[in-house]
Design a protein around this motif. Structure first.
Motif, PDB file in Angstrom:
ATOM      1  N   GLN A 118      45.811  44.631  30.710  1.00 46.71           N
ATOM      2  CA  GLN A 118      45.200  45.645  30.199  1.00 46.71           C
ATOM      3  C   GLN A 118      45.796  45.630  28.693  1.00 46.71           C
ATOM      4  OE1 GLN A 118      46.396  47.963  33.514  1.00 46.71           O
ATOM      5  NE2 GLN A 118      44.590  49.085  33.652  1.00 46.71           N
ATOM      6  N   SER A 119      46.112  44.668  28.135  1.00 50.15           N
ATOM      7  CA  SER A 119      46.811  44.798  26.863  1.00 50.15           C
ATOM      8  C   SER A 119      45.827  44.859  25.499  1.00 50.15           C
ATOM      9  CB  SER A 119      47.716  43.660  26.533  1.00 50.15           C
ATOM     10  OG  SER A 119      48.670  43.612  27.475  1.00 50.15           O
ATOM     11  N   ARG A 120      44.444  44.596  25.911  1.00 47.69           N
ATOM     12  CA  ARG A 120      43.537  44.588  25.007  1.00 47.69           C
ATOM     13  C   ARG A 120      42.818  45.652  24.929  1.00 47.69           C
ATOM     14  NH1 ARG A 120      40.562  38.532  24.976  1.00 47.69           N
ATOM     15  NH2 ARG A 120      39.634  39.584  27.011  1.00 47.69           N
ATOM     16  N   GLY A 121      43.107  46.990  25.581  1.00 49.41           N
ATOM     17  CA  GLY A 121      42.490  48.333  25.602  1.00 49.41           C
ATOM     18  C   GLY A 121      41.731  48.472  26.799  1.00 49.41           C
ATOM     19  N   SER A 122      41.317  47.607  27.740  1.00 51.30           N
ATOM     20  CA  SER A 122      40.886  47.671  28.932  1.00 51.30           C
ATOM     21  C   SER A 122      41.045  46.709  29.875  1.00 51.30           C
ATOM     22  CB  SER A 122      39.115  47.635  28.895  1.00 51.30           C
ATOM     23  OG  SER A 122      38.813  46.478  28.340  1.00 51.30           O
ATOM     24  N   ALA A 123      40.980  46.629  30.931  1.00 50.35           N
ATOM     25  CA  ALA A 123      41.475  45.807  32.099  1.00 50.35           C
ATOM     26  C   ALA A 123      40.534  44.573  31.970  1.00 50.35           C
ATOM     27  CB  ALA A 123      41.261  46.392  33.661  1.00 50.35           C
ATOM     28  N   ASP A 124      41.234  43.427  31.679  1.00 44.77           N
ATOM     29  CA  ASP A 124      40.576  41.988  31.500  1.00 44.77           C
ATOM     30  C   ASP A 124      41.231  41.167  32.707  1.00 44.77           C
ATOM     31  OD1 ASP A 124      38.851  42.796  29.442  1.00 44.77           O
ATOM     32  OD2 ASP A 124      40.380  42.571  28.220  1.00 44.77           O
ATOM     33  N   LEU A 125      40.419  40.105  32.996  1.00 46.71           N
ATOM     34  CA  LEU A 125      40.711  38.973  33.779  1.00 46.71           C
ATOM     35  C   LEU A 125      41.351  37.877  33.116  1.00 46.71           C
ATOM     36  CD1 LEU A 125      37.757  39.010  36.392  1.00 46.71           C
ATOM     37  CD2 LEU A 125      40.008  40.339  36.594  1.00 46.71           C
ATOM     38  N   ALA A 126      42.583  37.218  33.450  1.00 47.14           N
ATOM     39  CA  ALA A 126      43.091  36.045  32.711  1.00 47.14           C
ATOM     40  C   ALA A 126      43.519  35.024  33.832  1.00 47.14           C
ATOM     41  CB  ALA A 126      44.000  36.773  31.878  1.00 47.14           C
ATOM     42  N   ASN A 147      34.521  38.857  31.483  1.00 47.68           N
ATOM     43  CA  ASN A 147      35.296  40.188  30.825  1.00 47.68           C
ATOM     44  C   ASN A 147      34.194  40.646  29.746  1.00 47.68           C
ATOM     45  OD1 ASN A 147      37.830  40.099  31.712  1.00 47.68           O
ATOM     46  ND2 ASN A 147      38.487  38.382  30.427  1.00 47.68           N
ATOM     47  N   GLY A 148      33.768  42.127  30.023  1.00 53.62           N
ATOM     48  CA  GLY A 148      32.815  42.820  29.177  1.00 53.62           C
ATOM     49  C   GLY A 148      33.306  44.009  28.874  1.00 53.62           C
ATOM     50  N   PRO A 149      32.317  44.942  28.476  1.00 57.43           N
ATOM     51  CA  PRO A 149      32.714  46.392  28.145  1.00 57.43           C
ATOM     52  C   PRO A 149      33.060  47.034  29.518  1.00 57.43           C
ATOM     53  CG  PRO A 149      30.186  46.040  28.590  1.00 57.43           C
ATOM     54  CD  PRO A 149      30.884  44.608  28.420  1.00 57.43           C
ATOM     55  N   GLY A 150      34.115  47.829  29.480  1.00 56.75           N
ATOM     56  CA  GLY A 150      34.849  48.639  30.403  1.00 56.75           C
ATOM     57  C   GLY A 150      35.816  47.851  31.084  1.00 56.75           C
ATOM     58  N   VAL A 163      32.558  33.496  39.923  1.00 56.67           N
ATOM     59  CA  VAL A 163      33.386  34.399  40.100  1.00 56.67           C
ATOM     60  C   VAL A 163      32.981  35.739  40.664  1.00 56.67           C
ATOM     61  CG1 VAL A 163      33.505  34.715  37.598  1.00 56.67           C
ATOM     62  CG2 VAL A 163      35.420  35.438  39.112  1.00 56.67           C
ATOM     63  N   PHE A 164      33.578  36.645  41.529  1.00 58.99           N
ATOM     64  CA  PHE A 164      33.040  37.624  41.961  1.00 58.99           C
ATOM     65  C   PHE A 164      34.342  38.687  41.449  1.00 58.99           C
ATOM     66  CE2 PHE A 164      30.316  35.347  44.510  1.00 58.99           C
ATOM     67  CZ  PHE A 164      29.537  36.330  45.070  1.00 58.99           C
ATOM     68  N   PHE A 165      33.853  39.891  40.953  1.00 59.70           N
ATOM     69  CA  PHE A 165      34.942  40.769  40.593  1.00 59.70           C
ATOM     70  C   PHE A 165      34.459  42.241  40.612  1.00 59.70           C
ATOM     71  CE2 PHE A 165      32.325  39.208  37.103  1.00 59.70           C
ATOM     72  CZ  PHE A 165      31.933  40.424  36.294  1.00 59.70           C
ATOM     73  N   SER A 166      35.103  43.040  40.090  1.00 60.81           N
ATOM     74  CA  SER A 166      34.591  44.486  40.287  1.00 60.81           C
ATOM     75  C   SER A 166      34.681  45.149  38.566  1.00 60.81           C
ATOM     76  CB  SER A 166      35.503  45.441  40.910  1.00 60.81           C
ATOM     77  OG  SER A 166      35.235  46.838  41.069  1.00 60.81           O
ATOM     78  N   SER A 167      33.776  45.899  38.287  1.00 58.02           N
ATOM     79  CA  SER A 167      33.572  46.505  36.950  1.00 58.02           C
ATOM     80  C   SER A 167      32.948  47.744  36.852  1.00 58.02           C
ATOM     81  CB  SER A 167      32.779  45.363  36.007  1.00 58.02           C
ATOM     82  OG  SER A 167      33.134  45.911  34.618  1.00 58.02           O
ATOM     83  N   ASN A 168      33.545  48.711  35.916  1.00 59.59           N
ATOM     84  CA  ASN A 168      32.757  49.835  35.755  1.00 59.59           C
ATOM     85  C   ASN A 168      31.729  49.746  34.481  1.00 59.59           C
ATOM     86  OD1 ASN A 168      34.541  49.743  33.544  1.00 59.59           O
ATOM     87  ND2 ASN A 168      35.255  51.912  34.008  1.00 59.59           N
ATOM     88  N   ARG A 169      31.292  48.393  34.008  1.00 59.12           N
ATOM     89  CA  ARG A 169      30.469  48.221  32.886  1.00 59.12           C
ATOM     90  C   ARG A 169      29.238  48.916  33.157  1.00 59.12           C
ATOM     91  NH1 ARG A 169      29.967  41.828  32.835  1.00 59.12           N
ATOM     92  NH2 ARG A 169      32.205  42.233  32.976  1.00 59.12           N
ATOM     93  N   GLY A 170      28.866  49.205  34.333  1.00 59.28           N
ATOM     94  CA  GLY A 170      27.465  49.712  34.462  1.00 59.28           C
ATOM     95  C   GLY A 170      27.170  51.067  34.206  1.00 59.28           C
ATOM     96  N   GLY A 171      28.431  51.798  33.654  1.00 60.45           N
ATOM     97  CA  GLY A 171      28.349  53.258  33.685  1.00 60.45           C
ATOM     98  C   GLY A 171      28.042  54.157  34.900  1.00 60.45           C
ATOM     99  N   GLY A 172      26.970  54.947  34.778  1.00 65.11           N
ATOM    100  CA  GLY A 172      26.485  55.597  36.074  1.00 65.11           C
ATOM    101  C   GLY A 172      27.522  56.838  36.449  1.00 65.11           C
ATOM    102  N   GLU A 173      27.216  57.392  37.590  1.00 65.15           N
ATOM    103  CA  GLU A 173      27.939  58.705  37.964  1.00 65.15           C
ATOM    104  C   GLU A 173      29.491  58.321  38.149  1.00 65.15           C
ATOM    105  OE1 GLU A 173      27.901  61.984  41.735  1.00 65.15           O
ATOM    106  OE2 GLU A 173      26.402  60.387  41.502  1.00 65.15           O
ATOM    107  N   ASN A 174      30.251  59.217  37.447  1.00 68.27           N
ATOM    108  CA  ASN A 174      31.826  58.769  37.351  1.00 68.27           C
ATOM    109  C   ASN A 174      32.180  57.505  36.900  1.00 68.27           C
ATOM    110  OD1 ASN A 174      32.079  61.383  38.582  1.00 68.27           O
ATOM    111  ND2 ASN A 174      31.617  60.583  40.473  1.00 68.27           N
TER     112      ASN A 174
END
Length: 298
Positions: A118-126, A147-150, A163-174
């Motif tokens: 999370q050193s670049r401001g958001s959680a990223d995969l490396a 690695n995208g927004p969020g 690659v499968f991963f989880s992200s909150n880039r879609g926004g939406g409720e909460n």
């Protein structure tokens, strides 16, 4: 004559002893997961009292175990080695108050160790590339659109390079987290999995079978037992996934389950439960798949 016989006998035993000494001591068997009920892995060494261990990855020979450790304000990754009788370690891999690292995932060829930072401001995969001397190199971030927004969490890679991963880039409720799929090399777009899997609740920590037979993930959706539970979805044969079912009480508790993973050799199903790492034979997954097909047979 006696002297000759004695000399030949001595020579025989000398050759025999040298041959026996030249044979290497067999390597003691790697640890095997429990057959039916999950147990804490490496209790007292890997899984320690008053410490939060979460997310784990195991070498193909099951003799090197890499885990994530929570330190309050930061996270790190460390490795334990099986010495034939117990887990020995830890050996620090990466992570500090200035550069946190967690959720380790070892690639199929064991040449990359994926993690979250999370050193670049958001959680990223490396990932860390393995060097010629066997040590890990410097971090390399995965490209867009992985690695995208969020925030982007967890890593699981199929045999065909997705690659499968989880992200909150879609926004939406909460700003709910959903499961996504993308090409490892970064071509194309990251595709959100269908509503058969994703809901308006949290979906995270995807583990996908290398041949895409099944998908395991964590969710806090309604109907669960605790803070978070593990679910299994079976491939629908058309490139998608069928509605998931929850693991039973052998896995899910009234606490928190997350970080599912199957060892590289396919023998062990591993996950985090209530701040400890647990494992069991992967036959438990096959049992669930069989029950799923039986219950949904035409």
């Amino acid at each position: 004559l006696r002297r000759t016989i004695r000399k030949e006998v001595c020579m025989f035993f000398a050759v025999y002893w040298a041959a026996m000494m030249s044979v290497q001591t067999p390597i003691q068997a790697a640890p095997a997961p429990p057959e039916t009920a999950p147990e804490i892995l490496g209790q007292g060494t890997v899984s320690q009292p008053d410490r939060y261990e979460y997310c784990q990855t195991l070498s193909r020979d099951r003799r090197s175990l890499t885990i994530g450790v929570e330190h309050g304000q930061w996270q790190s990754i460390e490795t334990y080695t099986w010495d034939g009788a117990s887990w020995v370690g830890p050996t620090p891999v990466i992570g500090s108050p200035d550069f946190n690292a967690h959720d380790p995932y070892l690639s199929r060829d064991e040449q990359r160790l994926y993690f979250i930072n999370q050193s670049r401001g958001s959680a990223d995969l490396a990932y860390l590339p393995r060097q010629e001397d066997g040590t890990w190199g410097e971090p390399v971030y995965l490209p867009s659109p992985i690695n995208g927004p969020g925030n982007d969490y967890y890593t699981s890679i199929t045999a065909d390079g997705a690659v499968f991963f989880s992200s909150n880039r879609g926004g939406g409720e909460n700003e709910s987290y959903d499961l996504y799929e993308a090409k490892l090399e970064g071509d194309g777009e990251a595709k959100r999995l269908s509503s058969a899997v994703n809901t308006r609740w949290y979906e995270g920590d995807p583990y996908v079978d290398p041949d895409r037979r099944y998908l395991i993930f964590a969710s806090n959706r309604r109907g669960g037992k605790g803070r978070g539970d593990l679910y299994l979805s079976v491939a629908d044969g058309k490139g998608g996934w069928l509605a998931p079912i929850a693991f039973d009480e052998r896995v899910n508790t009234n606490g928190h389950e997350l970080c599912p993973l199957v060892s590289l050799d396919g023998s062990a199903f591993m996950f985090t439960s209530n701040e400890d790492i647990r494992w069991v034979s992967s036959a438990l997954i096959e049992e669930m798949i069989a029950e799923y097909h039986s219950a949904n047979a035409p």
